[in-house]
Design a protein around this motif. Structure first.
Motif, PDB file in Angstrom:
ATOM      1  N   LEU A  18      -4.261 -12.792  11.284  1.00  0.00           N
ATOM      2  CA  LEU A  18      -3.970 -11.477  11.842  1.00  0.00           C
ATOM      3  C   LEU A  18      -3.084 -11.612  13.086  1.00  0.00           C
ATOM      4  O   LEU A  18      -3.375 -12.395  13.979  1.00  0.00           O
ATOM      5  N   VAL A  19      -1.987 -10.855  13.082  1.00  0.00           N
ATOM      6  CA  VAL A  19      -1.163 -10.785  14.289  1.00  0.00           C
ATOM      7  C   VAL A  19      -1.322  -9.369  14.832  1.00  0.00           C
ATOM      8  O   VAL A  19      -1.107  -8.385  14.106  1.00  0.00           O
ATOM      9  N   MET A  24      -5.501  -2.676  13.562  1.00  0.00           N
ATOM     10  CA  MET A  24      -5.492  -3.979  14.236  1.00  0.00           C
ATOM     11  C   MET A  24      -4.098  -4.582  14.289  1.00  0.00           C
ATOM     12  O   MET A  24      -3.597  -4.921  15.353  1.00  0.00           O
ATOM     13  N   GLY A  25      -3.501  -4.746  13.132  1.00  0.00           N
ATOM     14  CA  GLY A  25      -2.194  -5.382  13.088  1.00  0.00           C
ATOM     15  C   GLY A  25      -1.818  -5.737  11.672  1.00  0.00           C
ATOM     16  O   GLY A  25      -2.186  -5.039  10.733  1.00  0.00           O
ATOM     17  N   ARG A  51       8.424  -5.332   3.887  1.00  0.00           N
ATOM     18  CA  ARG A  51       7.575  -5.589   2.720  1.00  0.00           C
ATOM     19  C   ARG A  51       8.368  -5.354   1.434  1.00  0.00           C
ATOM     20  O   ARG A  51       8.327  -6.146   0.496  1.00  0.00           O
ATOM     21  N   LYS A  52       9.120  -4.275   1.424  1.00  0.00           N
ATOM     22  CA  LYS A  52       9.926  -3.921   0.251  1.00  0.00           C
ATOM     23  C   LYS A  52      11.019  -4.961  -0.001  1.00  0.00           C
ATOM     24  O   LYS A  52      11.269  -5.362  -1.134  1.00  0.00           O
ATOM     25  N   ARG A  53      11.615  -5.388   1.099  1.00  0.00           N
ATOM     26  CA  ARG A  53      12.708  -6.355   1.011  1.00  0.00           C
ATOM     27  C   ARG A  53      12.176  -7.696   0.448  1.00  0.00           C
ATOM     28  O   ARG A  53      12.827  -8.331  -0.365  1.00  0.00           O
ATOM     29  N   THR A  90       3.412 -11.371   0.978  1.00  0.00           N
ATOM     30  CA  THR A  90       3.621  -9.988   1.380  1.00  0.00           C
ATOM     31  C   THR A  90       2.890  -9.731   2.696  1.00  0.00           C
ATOM     32  O   THR A  90       2.223 -10.624   3.223  1.00  0.00           O
ATOM     33  N   ILE A  91       3.048  -8.524   3.223  1.00  0.00           N
ATOM     34  CA  ILE A  91       2.428  -8.204   4.510  1.00  0.00           C
ATOM     35  C   ILE A  91       1.255  -7.261   4.285  1.00  0.00           C
ATOM     36  O   ILE A  91       1.409  -6.198   3.703  1.00  0.00           O
ATOM     37  N   ARG A  92       0.100  -7.689   4.735  1.00  0.00           N
ATOM     38  CA  ARG A  92      -1.092  -6.856   4.594  1.00  0.00           C
ATOM     39  C   ARG A  92      -1.344  -6.137   5.909  1.00  0.00           C
ATOM     40  O   ARG A  92      -1.233  -6.723   6.989  1.00  0.00           O
ATOM     41  N   THR A  93      -1.647  -4.840   5.814  1.00  0.00           N
ATOM     42  CA  THR A  93      -1.974  -4.063   7.007  1.00  0.00           C
ATOM     43  C   THR A  93      -3.460  -4.180   7.276  1.00  0.00           C
ATOM     44  O   THR A  93      -4.264  -3.942   6.387  1.00  0.00           O
TER      45      THR A  93
END
Ligand code: CA
Length: 225
Positions: free
Chosen positions: A168-169, A216-217, A198-200, A209-212
């Motif tokens: 987590l960032v 938090m971040g 994320r789309k790119r 991928t990027i998880r939300t």
């Protein structure tokens, strides 16, 4: 993860390729230094397994050349030369590990995994996660060795995430790094950039991928493919 195997013993090369494929690594075999140089020119590798006695030269000189060209790719030597001075010569030429033949396939795989686990600080200037890589100096981003274009802010977001993959960032850390103290930036701006990034990544067929993490971040994770 993509590995280059420089080995002229066809039977051994076949066994190594098979063993790593079972572990979901992609391995490109090269039977000579010529082949190895051609492969290096065509693709980016996460690590190299290098035999020393090759039909067109010595693996050690290949390794020295590689290091002289400031290529920090991890190299594991596979060699029947098992004396202490051979091992030292290999490590001094820039190898990260040395495995004497004959070896157990399981040990080779375990050592390779250990090599790839080393913190990015030991592999200067290049962060990788899955098939995604980012060069800290040039800020170039690559998927499977192919460069992709990213706008400045998306790149800044990715830079923070790929330094600590699967962790987590905090939103505030990213906000600060990407926007500084720019009061003109709306509260949702970061979401917009993350969404675009994320789309790119998806378009470029990244396997991450990027998880939300709500409230938090964000976290760079392996994609479900
Ligand atoms: Ca050989």
């Amino acid at each position: 993860m993509r590995l280059l195997l420089v080995e002229d013993n066809e039977r051994l090369a076949g066994l190594v390729v098979e063993a790593f494929m079972r572990e979901s690594f992609a391995v490109d075999p090269a039977a000579s230094l010529d082949d190895a140089n051609a492969a290096l020119g065509a693709a980016k590798y996460d690590a190299i397994m290098l035999d020393l006695g090759l039909p067109d030269g010595d693996g050690l000189s290949f390794l020295r050349q590689l290091r002289q060209s400031v290529n920090a790719v991890p190299v594991l030597i596979l060699s029947a030369r098992e004396r202490l001075e051979d091992r030292l010569a290999g490590l001094n030429a820039g190898a990260d590990d040395y495995l004497a033949k004959p070896f157990a396939m399981a040990e080779l795989v375990a050592r390779m995994r250990a090599l790839l686990r080393r913190p990015p600080s030991l592999l200067p200037n290049r962060y990788t996660f899955g098939n995604l890589a980012m060069d800290e100096t040039t800020q170039d981003v690559e998927v499977d060795g192919i460069r992709i274009d990213l706008p400045r802010r998306e790149r800044a977001v990715l830079r923070l995430l790929i330094r600590q993959p699967a962790r987590l960032v905090l939103r505030s850390a990213i906000d600060n790094a990407v926007f500084g103290f720019d009061s003109e930036v709306g509260a949702n701006a970061l979401e917009v950039y993350v969404h675009r990034l994320r789309k790119r990544l998806q378009q470029a067929r990244a396997d991450v991928t990027i998880r939300t993490e709500k409230g938090m971040g964000y976290c760079l994770v392996k994609a479900d493919v």
